[in-house]
Design a protein around this motif. Structure first.
Motif, PDB file in Angstrom:
ATOM      1  N   THR A  55       5.597  -4.192 -28.339  1.00  0.00           N
ATOM      2  CA  THR A  55       6.692  -3.761 -29.200  1.00  0.00           C
ATOM      3  C   THR A  55       6.178  -2.767 -30.226  1.00  0.00           C
ATOM      4  N   ARG A  56       7.095  -2.261 -31.048  1.00  0.00           N
ATOM      5  CA  ARG A  56       6.730  -1.247 -32.039  1.00  0.00           C
ATOM      6  C   ARG A  56       5.895  -1.848 -33.171  1.00  0.00           C
ATOM      7  N   ARG A  57       5.036  -1.041 -33.736  1.00  0.00           N
ATOM      8  CA  ARG A  57       4.251  -1.461 -34.890  1.00  0.00           C
ATOM      9  C   ARG A  57       5.139  -1.710 -36.106  1.00  0.00           C
ATOM     10  N   ASP A  58       4.536  -2.293 -37.134  1.00  0.00           N
ATOM     11  CA  ASP A  58       5.228  -2.567 -38.384  1.00  0.00           C
ATOM     12  C   ASP A  58       6.410  -3.505 -38.136  1.00  0.00           C
ATOM     13  N   ILE A  59       6.102  -4.667 -37.537  1.00  0.00           N
ATOM     14  CA  ILE A  59       7.174  -5.550 -37.104  1.00  0.00           C
ATOM     15  C   ILE A  59       7.960  -6.094 -38.290  1.00  0.00           C
ATOM     16  N   ARG A  60       9.260  -6.206 -38.054  1.00  0.00           N
ATOM     17  CA  ARG A  60      10.182  -6.741 -39.057  1.00  0.00           C
ATOM     18  C   ARG A  60      10.987  -7.870 -38.419  1.00  0.00           C
ATOM     19  N   VAL A  61      12.169  -8.100 -38.947  1.00  0.00           N
ATOM     20  CA  VAL A  61      12.946  -9.296 -38.640  1.00  0.00           C
ATOM     21  C   VAL A  61      13.091  -9.574 -37.150  1.00  0.00           C
ATOM     22  N   ASP A  62      13.709  -8.668 -36.407  1.00  0.00           N
ATOM     23  CA  ASP A  62      14.027  -8.930 -35.001  1.00  0.00           C
ATOM     24  C   ASP A  62      12.758  -9.066 -34.167  1.00  0.00           C
ATOM     25  N   ARG A  63      11.771  -8.218 -34.419  1.00  0.00           N
ATOM     26  CA  ARG A  63      10.530  -8.283 -33.643  1.00  0.00           C
ATOM     27  C   ARG A  63       9.724  -9.540 -33.972  1.00  0.00           C
ATOM     28  N   MET A  64       9.701  -9.939 -35.253  1.00  0.00           N
ATOM     29  CA  MET A  64       9.054 -11.199 -35.602  1.00  0.00           C
ATOM     30  C   MET A  64       9.701 -12.361 -34.844  1.00  0.00           C
ATOM     31  N   ALA A  65      11.031 -12.387 -34.889  1.00  0.00           N
ATOM     32  CA  ALA A  65      11.754 -13.489 -34.256  1.00  0.00           C
ATOM     33  C   ALA A  65      11.558 -13.482 -32.741  1.00  0.00           C
TER      34      ALA A  65
END
Length: 309
Positions: A179-189
């Motif tokens: 996935t893309r770097r600098d993970i945020r809400v959706d990618r963390m989940a």
């Protein structure tokens, strides 16, 4: 820096008959050319594309039109990288169409009487994929998702199992998920859900999306044209729930929270949303992507336990 060499086809067709315009447009699409102005199309400069444009030039002239093929280097206005983006966008659009058809086939029951029909459809999509790949001059990202979908369909037909939207979980064990770097809400989940409910031994790789070139066996999530990403009004987390048939009430509730945080449409309005938003904002403010993944997993584990009660 030396600019790249491009070929331009500049043409004009008589207003009638209409089929002439349609015929030329279809030929341009088949060559993978992209429009940069009305009636001005571009291809990367090489011997094959030069020959392709020259044949089309003759065809346009036979239809009563005028056409010129010229070699160009762009020194102002459009940059080479912008042109690369136009080509990638065109091919990604083609890949999305194939992927949509493949997903529809995966959701069909593989009854014995339909297996020949499904195999025929698979061969048709494989042929279409090969055609698009031949025109994918600058490595559009959508190819990986399509390839994975067609492999799933091929495997399901080969071993006699019914294709299904989520496929069998054992096909997704011990994989590398990208996935893309600098993970945020959706990618963390999504990463948490993958580890907890889909692939306990999952490995994760974080990339710059624009530079990413899929490797064999990798699965993409929450990236443009990834196999598991936003679909319709669903965030990527919801897509994973739907595609893998995960119906645990606590997971569905977390999906509602992530939906509202990611899409910001207030669709579900759960009481827990604001608190989870504050926690994930803090986690996403520093640390490496893997550190964020591990810290957010603690939050999601606790949330799942609480919602299960």
């Amino acid at each position: 820096m030396t600019s790249e060499k491009w070929l331009l086809l500049i043409h004009q067709l008589p207003p009638k008959p209409d089929y002439s315009r349609v015929k030329v447009w279809r030929r341009l699409q088949a060559l993978g050319a992209v429009a940069i102005k009305n009636s001005v199309y571009v291809l990367p400069g090489n011997e094959q594309t030069r020959e392709d444009f020259q044949w089309l030039q003759k065809e346009i002239e036979s239809l009563g039109g005028e056409a010129t093929v010229c070699e160009a280097r762009f020194v102002d206005g459009l940059s080479d990288e912008q042109l690369h983006g136009l080509f990638r966008a065109a091919r990604d659009s083609d890949y999305v169409q194939i992927a949509d058809e493949a997903r529809e086939l995966l959701e069909l029951p593989a009854a014995p009487e339909r297996r020949d029909e499904l195999r025929h459809s698979l061969r048709r999509l494989q042929k279409r994929l090969a055609q698009v790949e031949a025109l994918d001059y600058f490595g559009a990202q959508g190819r990986a998702a399509v390839t994975s979908l067609l492999r799933r369909l091929e495997a399901a037909l080969a071993d006699g199992t019914a294709p299904a939207a989520g496929g069998r979980l054992d096909q997704y064990r011990e994989r590398t998920w990208v996935t893309r770097r600098d993970i945020r809400v959706d990618r963390m989940a999504c990463a948490w859900l993958i580890r907890r409910a889909i692939d306990p031994q999952a490995r994760f790789r974080f990339v710059e999306e624009a530079d990413y070139r899929p490797e064999e066996g990798e699965l993409g999530f929450d990236m443009a044209s990834a196999e598991f990403t936003h679909e319709g009004d669903r965030c990527s987390f919801e897509t994973l729930l739907q595609r893998f048939g995960l119906e645990e009430p606590a997971l569905l509730a977390i999906g509602e929270i992530i939906h509202d945080l990611d899409l910001k449409d207030g669709k579900y309005g759960r009481d827990e949303t604001a608190g989870i938003a504050a926690l994930l904002a803090g986690i996403g403010s520093d640390g490496s992507d893997m550190e964020r993944l591990e810290r957010s997993a603690i939050v999601f584990d606790a949330l799942r336990t609480g919602l299960s009660r």
